[in-house]
Design an enzyme around this catalytic site. Structure first.
Site, mmCIF file in Angstrom:
data_model
loop_
_atom_site.group_PDB
_atom_site.id
_atom_site.type_symbol
_atom_site.label_atom_id
_atom_site.label_comp_id
_atom_site.label_asym_id
_atom_site.label_seq_id
_atom_site.Cartn_x
_atom_site.Cartn_y
_atom_site.Cartn_z
ATOM 1 N N HIS A 1 -8.743 1.863 -2.796
ATOM 2 C CA HIS A 1 -8.218 2.435 -4.043
ATOM 3 C C HIS A 1 -6.888 3.136 -3.783
ATOM 4 O O HIS A 1 -5.937 3.033 -4.576
ATOM 5 C CB HIS A 1 -9.257 3.409 -4.604
ATOM 6 C CG HIS A 1 -8.784 4.205 -5.781
ATOM 7 N ND1 HIS A 1 -8.343 5.501 -5.657
ATOM 8 C CD2 HIS A 1 -8.691 3.888 -7.093
ATOM 9 C CE1 HIS A 1 -7.996 5.959 -6.844
ATOM 10 N NE2 HIS A 1 -8.192 5.003 -7.730
ATOM 11 N N GLU B 1 -4.155 0.611 -3.429
ATOM 12 C CA GLU B 1 -3.771 0.089 -4.750
ATOM 13 C C GLU B 1 -2.735 1.000 -5.410
ATOM 14 O O GLU B 1 -1.717 0.533 -5.942
ATOM 15 C CB GLU B 1 -5.007 -0.017 -5.639
ATOM 16 C CG GLU B 1 -4.718 -0.364 -7.089
ATOM 17 C CD GLU B 1 -5.543 0.458 -8.059
ATOM 18 O OE1 GLU B 1 -4.962 1.035 -9.010
ATOM 19 O OE2 GLU B 1 -6.774 0.531 -7.880
ATOM 20 N N HIS B 2 -2.974 2.299 -5.366
ATOM 21 C CA HIS B 2 -2.029 3.259 -5.965
ATOM 22 C C HIS B 2 -0.663 3.180 -5.289
ATOM 23 O O HIS B 2 0.373 3.162 -5.952
ATOM 24 C CB HIS B 2 -2.587 4.679 -5.828
ATOM 25 C CG HIS B 2 -3.520 5.066 -6.928
ATOM 26 N ND1 HIS B 2 -3.375 6.222 -7.664
ATOM 27 C CD2 HIS B 2 -4.615 4.450 -7.423
ATOM 28 C CE1 HIS B 2 -4.356 6.308 -8.549
ATOM 29 N NE2 HIS B 2 -5.117 5.244 -8.422
ATOM 30 N N GLU C 1 -8.173 13.200 -9.297
ATOM 31 C CA GLU C 1 -8.905 12.129 -9.972
ATOM 32 C C GLU C 1 -10.373 12.137 -9.564
ATOM 33 O O GLU C 1 -11.271 11.992 -10.407
ATOM 34 C CB GLU C 1 -8.269 10.779 -9.619
ATOM 35 C CG GLU C 1 -8.922 9.583 -10.283
ATOM 36 C CD GLU C 1 -8.277 8.266 -9.885
ATOM 37 O OE1 GLU C 1 -8.973 7.230 -9.955
ATOM 38 O OE2 GLU C 1 -7.094 8.267 -9.494
#
Length: 433
Positions: free
Chosen positions: A67, A70-71, A142
């Protein structure tokens, strides 16, 4: 270039494997003004123990790194990639799941330029110590936000019961502690391993010239150099039925209790067309048992055991498959007991009749055909690697072929009490049973 025709749905897919191993699929859609593309790698949050490219030994990486990667791919030395898409009139996004990471865009113009941007930014990573450390704070916020989301905690609660050893039970974004161990070097290593073209697929659908689009992709990939493709070696913990936790609960600030019942799949997971048929069979079974017009649902609703939050799903992917049935309820214990009872009695349920199956099939086929008008749905469904060369265009004939006996057999094999588990979220102050 291979052409695959689906005469029943009047659709055609163009497929080609690039010299570097990238699988490319193109579907031209007449009558559409928009185009949609997804660039997907078979790399998700559960892939945290593997042999890196060009190395011999297994390594364990921090949870949440897929993840995080991906960012970070959207940030380049010359600026944010989102701005590039914006100047082209395209809308871009990305997501990371348990088993894949996908990058996508939609556009009504400058499709070729947008596709080139998509390919280049995903395949050309840029990480620095400064930008990685900055991202840690953003993702930590997040993670903390999701920790306060009851439905998210409910879902991962049941995963923790079913898969206490498997990384599936860990939040896709990782933990605040785990992401602090991520470095630019680890990101480059993970990118080199999992973003090799041979582990990826590109899907483009919409208003386009397929021959010109395929030529553009060939030329783009020919300009890039990659090490020879290697099969990625992954390790996952071994689990048995004995590892399943029958029950757990937490307290949160909620108005009503939340309950979820899970059933862990134990059988060997099929692949290709068999995986698609298995998934479809289980979906039909759950619709028969709990669909909005089923007698079971209506009884539960009339008794106040379920409300409009009620949901059910069968999840199937590499290394795992399970059922989850959840909802807000006035009494979490009653909810879970009733759901487990219906699941255990499924093979003998009065809902499983040829008449009911015909109705559910007709409704499901109608929904499937309607979904084929969505370019986003087509692209996202097509990027699920477990189905191999089977596609969503195979779904309608598969639905038509499934028999009541096959559904009853699936119910008998899957609904085993030892494979079931329950997780509750209770309002603060409420006592556990």
């Amino acid at each position: 270039m291979e052409k695959i025709k689906f005469d029943q749905l009047q659709e055609e897919i163009l497929h080609e494997t690039m010299a570097n191993g990238l699988e490319v699929y193109i579907i031209p859609k007449k009558g559409f003004n928009k185009s949609f593309a997804t660039f997907t790698t078979k790399y998700g949050s559960i892939d945290n123990h593997f042999v890196p490219l060009d190395k011999d030994d297994y390594t364990k990486v921090p949870d949440g790194i897929a993840h995080f990667l991906e960012h970070k791919l959207f940030e380049k030395e010359d600026g944010d990639v989102f701005n590039k898409f914006g100047r082209l009139g395209a809308s871009a996004n990305a997501f990371t799941s348990f088993t894949r990471t996908a990058y996508l865009f939609s556009s009504t113009s400058h499709v070729s330029e947008s596709l080139t941007t998509l390919l280049d930014f995903v395949q050309e990573p840029y990480f620095t110590e400064e930008t990685v450390n900055k991202e840690k704070g953003i993702i930590a916020q997040e993670i903390q936000m999701y920790e306060d989301e009851p439905d998210w905690r409910l879902f991962f609660g049941i995963l923790g019961n079913m898969y206490p050893k498997h990384p599936l039970h860990i939040d896709i974004a990782g933990t605040v502690d785990s992401i602090m161990d991520i470095t630019p070097e680890l990101l480059y290593e993970n990118h080199a391993t999992f973003y090799h073209p041979s582990n990826m697929s590109l899907f483009v659908v919409g208003k386009l010239d397929p021959e010109k689009m395929m030529k553009l992709i060939r030329e783009n990939q020919a300009q890039k150099e990659y090490a020879p493709a290697e099969a990625i070696k992954r390790i996952f913990p071994e689990e048995t039925v004995k590892d399943i936790k029958p029950y757990n609960f937490i307290h949160m600030t909620v108005n009503r209790p939340k309950s979820i019942v899970g059933v862990k799949g134990i059988r060997e997971i099929p692949s290709g067309i068999e995986a698609l048929k298995y998934k479809t069979t289980m979906d039909l079974l759950l619709m028969l048992l709990f669909g909005p017009t089923s007698a079971n649902y209506l009884k539960l609703y009339d008794k106040g055991i379920v409300d409009d939050s009620f949901s059910f799903e069968f999840n199937l992917d590499r290394t795992f498959h399970f059922i989850d049935v959840s909802g807000d309820t006035k009494d979490s214990t009653v909810f879970s007991a009733e759901i487990k009872k219906l699941l255990l009695e499924a093979k003998m349920s009065s809902e499983l009749t040829d008449e009911n199956l015909a109705i559910v099939k007709k409704r499901t086929i109608g929904q499937e055909l309607q979904s084929l008008n969505s370019l986003e749905y087509i692209a996202n469904q097509y990027s699920q690697p477990i189905y191999g060369k089977a596609t969503l265009f195979d779904v309608v004939p598969i639905i038509e072929s499934i028999t009541l006996d096959e559904i009853k057999k699936a119910a008998e094999e899957f609904m085993v009490e030892d494979h079931m588990t329950t997780f509750h979220i209770l309002p603060k102050g409420d006592k556990d049973v």
